[in-house]
Scaffold this motif. Structure first.
Motif, short mmCIF file in Angstrom:
data_model
loop_
_atom_site.label_atom_id
_atom_site.label_comp_id
_atom_site.label_asym_id
_atom_site.label_seq_id
_atom_site.Cartn_x
_atom_site.Cartn_y
_atom_site.Cartn_z
N ARG A 147 -10.25 -12.14 -1.78
CA ARG A 147 -10.50 -12.40 -0.36
C ARG A 147 -9.20 -12.58 0.42
O ARG A 147 -9.00 -13.56 1.13
N ILE A 148 -8.29 -11.63 0.27
CA ILE A 148 -7.00 -11.72 0.95
C ILE A 148 -6.82 -10.59 1.96
O ILE A 148 -5.72 -10.41 2.49
N GLY A 149 -7.89 -9.86 2.23
CA GLY A 149 -7.81 -8.81 3.22
C GLY A 149 -7.06 -7.57 2.77
O GLY A 149 -6.51 -6.84 3.60
N VAL A 150 -7.01 -7.33 1.46
CA VAL A 150 -6.30 -6.17 0.91
C VAL A 150 -7.27 -5.38 0.04
O VAL A 150 -7.79 -5.89 -0.95
N SER A 151 -7.52 -4.14 0.42
CA SER A 151 -8.37 -3.26 -0.37
C SER A 151 -7.54 -2.56 -1.44
O SER A 151 -6.30 -2.54 -1.39
N SER A 152 -8.23 -1.99 -2.42
CA SER A 152 -7.55 -1.20 -3.45
C SER A 152 -6.78 -0.05 -2.81
O SER A 152 -5.65 0.26 -3.21
N ARG A 153 -7.37 0.56 -1.80
CA ARG A 153 -6.71 1.67 -1.11
C ARG A 153 -5.42 1.22 -0.42
O ARG A 153 -4.40 1.91 -0.47
N LEU A 154 -5.44 0.03 0.19
CA LEU A 154 -4.24 -0.46 0.87
C LEU A 154 -3.13 -0.75 -0.13
O LEU A 154 -1.94 -0.50 0.14
N ALA A 155 -3.48 -1.28 -1.29
CA ALA A 155 -2.47 -1.54 -2.33
C ALA A 155 -1.84 -0.23 -2.80
O ALA A 155 -0.62 -0.16 -3.04
N LYS A 156 -2.65 0.81 -2.93
CA LYS A 156 -2.10 2.11 -3.33
C LYS A 156 -1.22 2.70 -2.23
O LYS A 156 -0.22 3.38 -2.52
N GLN A 157 -1.57 2.43 -0.97
CA GLN A 157 -0.72 2.87 0.13
C GLN A 157 0.63 2.16 0.07
O GLN A 157 1.68 2.76 0.34
N ALA A 158 0.62 0.88 -0.31
CA ALA A 158 1.89 0.14 -0.47
C ALA A 158 2.73 0.76 -1.58
O ALA A 158 3.97 0.88 -1.44
N LEU A 159 2.11 1.17 -2.67
CA LEU A 159 2.85 1.84 -3.74
C LEU A 159 3.46 3.14 -3.24
O LEU A 159 4.60 3.48 -3.58
N ALA A 160 2.69 3.87 -2.41
CA ALA A 160 3.18 5.13 -1.87
C ALA A 160 4.42 4.90 -1.00
O ALA A 160 5.41 5.65 -1.08
N LEU A 247 -18.58 8.99 -11.85
CA LEU A 247 -18.96 8.94 -10.45
C LEU A 247 -18.00 7.99 -9.74
O LEU A 247 -17.84 6.84 -10.15
N TYR A 248 -17.35 8.49 -8.68
CA TYR A 248 -16.36 7.71 -7.95
C TYR A 248 -16.83 7.43 -6.53
O TYR A 248 -17.48 8.28 -5.90
N SER A 249 -16.45 6.26 -6.01
CA SER A 249 -16.63 5.99 -4.59
C SER A 249 -15.56 6.74 -3.81
O SER A 249 -14.63 7.31 -4.38
N ARG A 250 -15.67 6.73 -2.48
CA ARG A 250 -14.71 7.45 -1.65
C ARG A 250 -13.30 6.89 -1.78
O ARG A 250 -12.33 7.57 -1.48
N THR A 251 -13.18 5.62 -2.22
CA THR A 251 -11.87 5.00 -2.39
C THR A 251 -11.34 5.14 -3.81
O THR A 251 -10.28 4.59 -4.13
N GLY A 252 -12.06 5.86 -4.66
CA GLY A 252 -11.58 6.10 -6.01
C GLY A 252 -12.03 5.10 -7.05
O GLY A 252 -11.56 5.14 -8.19
N ASP A 253 -12.93 4.19 -6.70
CA ASP A 253 -13.44 3.23 -7.68
C ASP A 253 -14.48 3.90 -8.57
O ASP A 253 -15.35 4.63 -8.09
#
Length: 558
Positions: A147-160, A247-253
């Protein structure tokens, strides 16, 4: 552990997306392996601590604090990890806390090897060695509820951004990487070659659409754009390669475990992009669905359920036989990304669509079909079709350039979504609850209701809950109203005075409505949010339940 705790604290208190990205990028640069890798896994939800569960933490707390006092504290704070971190009375003997807090790697690797019998004792010892901030980070780590306001997608964007690489490259590699991601960081820092994806049936980053706005209306014509319905399910990617089906969600989960009934029929080699829906074959539904003759009308040999039906299948680790039978899932396909060993993403959409038609023709028709095109001669005709869709699970129109290649992200122009205008109702504020993070001091989660019963003696029945749609200034006004008009308290929840002659009316926007046996009102809203605060409107003029009931779609046959 100290650096990880500092990162969590700062992420919670940083509201902006760019601010959160900068914090994560700086963390990856300054913290060595394997600490940063374990922190990344915790943030993305890919760290599974099996030896400690929330119930164990409550039992552990009972040995350190009076149960009634802890219950009051938990009710007030509203978050288990935060409550324990604040009230933990360590150390037991009153001596100074040891100066050697555990590292994040020590915690993760020790818990990974521990049993459920040993896990609570380990956590207890670490809590005694940590300060309040460290305890909070430890407890968030073991419960998995960041609950820190960070999605898996946002963390991957930070890696990018950290490695100056396209985020699509990281998403394609992600499911083949192993903790603590040392090969990934070595590549991003230029110390080694790009890792070879070890994932079977890998995720391919999805292509997204832009909202269609008035300046773009003139460019939409049937020679340039294909039109199809936008279905109200969840966007997924169904990949089957070399005997592995995912089967993946749109965010890659990876959500494969929740949908074994679809995986059983993925008897192909390739990758499909589409919308996951609940749909019952006509032979099992007990009656023919009511579908009007309409251009682009969906097939009438299956009964498509609402998003509420689909929710019965979401976020489950296992699915019972009864749920599988009651809510069978179905994939309405939009695109073909991989056909055997051939990558089709560089082909124009018109060609991919022809290949998709041939590909799906060989699959089980009760589990797969192709989203139908809409035949329109001009934009005005398309607008008329959008205004009267043939099915309640349609939420708008999708527009795709015939010549568009399939590229990750949200490019401007190739694809548009033209959603239906949201529904609006006037409802009365009934309950309010404290928020999380930077909103923990405000009553920011609002339950609202509409009138039902006799006109001369109406009562309010809850129909939804919203926690966004208002400005920071409006939040302060709402918080003050809640405090000034509280009539009862239930832990972190306050009951607000709501009567025909006294109450706050909220104009609520929502995307759709479904029947619900869990709610007293019998209805559940899709994506409700506060549209306006109606300080000017008396409570008795708010809408009635009958208004919402008239919007309900026909129920799925038993």
């Amino acid at each position: 552990m100290k650096r990880f705790a500092e990162l969590l604290d700062r992420l919670v208190l940083t509201p902006s997306r760019n601010g959160k990205l900068r914090l994560m990028v700086d963390f990856f640069r300054q913290v060595p392996d394997p600490e940063r890798g374990y922190a990344l896994a915790a943030i993305t939800g890919d760290l599974d601590v099996r030896s400690v569960k929330p119930a164990m933490l409550r039992e552990l707390m009972a040995s350190r604090m009076d149960a009634v006092l802890f219950g009051y504290s938990y009710d007030y704070v509203g978050d288990l990890a935060e409550t324990i971190a604040l009230v933990w009375p360590s150390p037991l003997d009153g001596a100074a806390r040891p100066a050697d807090p555990p590292t994040l790697a020590e915690v993760v690797e020790t818990l990974d090897a521990a049993t459920r019998k040993d896990g609570p004792a380990l956590v207890e010892a670490w809590l005694d060695r940590l300060d309040s901030s460290g305890r909070y980070a430890l407890l968030k780590l073991v419960t998995g509820a960041m609950r820190i306001g960070v999605s898996s997608r946002l963390a991957k964007q930070a890696l990018a951004e950290f490695g100056d690489r396209p985020v699509a490259e990281i998403e394609e590699l992600w499911h083949g990487l192993e903790l603590p991601y040392e090969s990934l960081f070595a590549w991003l820092e230029g110390r080694d070659d790009k890792p070879v994806s070890a994932a079977a049936s890998p995720f391919r980053p999805v292509m997204l659409s832009q909202a269609l706005e008035e300046p773009d209306y003139g460019r939409i014509d049937p020679e340039t754009y294909a039109a199809e319905w936008k279905w109200d399910g969840i966007r997924v990617q169904a990949t089957a390669e070399n005997g592995t089906r995912r089967l993946y969600s749109r965010t890659g989960d990876d959500i494969s475990n929740a949908f074994p009934d679809l995986l059983d029929f993925m008897t192909y080699e390739g990758a499909l992009d589409g919308e996951l829906l609940v749909a019952t074959p006509q032979s099992q539904s007990g009656g023919k669905p009511k579908v009007e003759a309409h251009e682009g009308a969906p097939r009438d040999d299956i009964v498509v359920g609402t998003f509420s039906d689909l929710q019965q299948r979401l976020n489950r680790k296992t699915v019972s036989a009864a749920v599988l039978k009651r809510y069978p899932v179905f994939l309405r396909t939009y695109d073909l990304l991989q056909d055997g060993d051939e990558d089709l993403r560089a082909l124009p959409f018109a060609e991919r669509r022809k290949r998709l038609d041939r590909f799906v023709a060989g699959l089980e028709p009760t589990r797969f079909d192709v989203s139908p095109f809409l035949d329109f001669s001009d934009f005005d005709e398309l607008a008329r079709l959008r205004a009267g869709p043939p099915h309640p699970v349609i939420e708008g129109v999708m527009l795709k350039r015939w010549d568009s290649t399939y590229v990750p992200g949200r490019p401007k122009g190739p694809w548009f979504k033209w959603k239906q205008d949201p529904h609006l109702v006037d409802a009365v504020l009934m309950y309010a609850q404290r928020g999380h993070g930077k909103r923990s001091s405000f009553y920011s989660d609002y339950t609202f209701g509409v009138w039902t019963g006799p006109m001369d003696d109406p009562e309010l029945v809850p129909v939804g809950k919203a926690y966004f749609g208002f400005t920071d200034e409006e939040l302060k006004q709402l918080d003050k109203y809640v405090r000034d008009n509280t009539i009862e308290r239930f832990g972190p929840v306050r009951s607000v005075r709501a009567e025909p002659d006294h109450g706050l009316v909220l104009e609520v926007a929502f995307e759709g409505l479904a029947r619900s046996s869990r709610h007293k009102s019998g209805v559940a809203m899709r994506f409700p949010r506060v549209s306006r605060l109606r300080w000017d409107k008396p409570a008795f003029e708010a809408d009635r339940l009958e208004t919402l009931q008239a919007m309900l779609p026909e129920p799925m046959p038993e």
